[in-house]
Scaffold this motif. Structure first.
Motif: not given
Length: 136
Positions: A45-47, A63-67
């Motif tokens: 998932y990409v969050l 833009r940031g997030g988590m894999l």
């Protein structure tokens, strides 16, 4: 063709995982998937996080997030092998890794985290989280 930055980021991260040597079958988000008989596969998932304006003009956005990747392994088969797979995935998304796609430079901004295992009835999951950021 992907145009939105969040879509481009997700596709780039997925491609990096998919092209990893010796990668296990992957359960992609919202795509039908039947686990293999040996119960060895990945779930991904990409969050995305909240985008941030970083200048007064609003021209630059961070833009940031988590894999999030989970190594799924048959329950009762030990934890060493799935942790080794998790380690290889963490290495693939090491701190400072740059992935370029669609005019964006996606940077892995923290060392990936391999979390403790989640034991279910049929499988054990070992989650790996890689944080990313992009300036656009």
């Amino acid at each position: 063709m992907a145009n939105h930055p969040e879509t481009i980021i997700g596709l780039a991260l997925f491609d990096r995982l998919r092209t990893m040597p010796g990668v296990l079958p992957i359960a992609w988000p919202n795509v039908p998937f039947t686990p293999p008989d040996d119960q060895r596969y990945l779930r991904v998932y990409v969050l995305p996080g909240q985008p941030e304006g970083i200048d007064l003009s609003g021209r630059h956005i961070r833009r940031g997030g988590m894999l999030q990747v989970s190594v799924c392994w048959p329950a009762g088969a030990g934890i060493t092998a799935p942790r080794e797979v998790a380690g290889a995935i963490a290495d693939r998304f090491a701190l400072g890794t740059i992935i370029e796609r669609g005019g964006l430079r996606i940077r892995i901004s923290r060392p990936p985290r391999i979390a403790g295992e989640l034991i279910e009835d049929v499988v054990v999951q070992v989650p790996i989280t890689a944080h990313y950021d992009v300036l656009s």
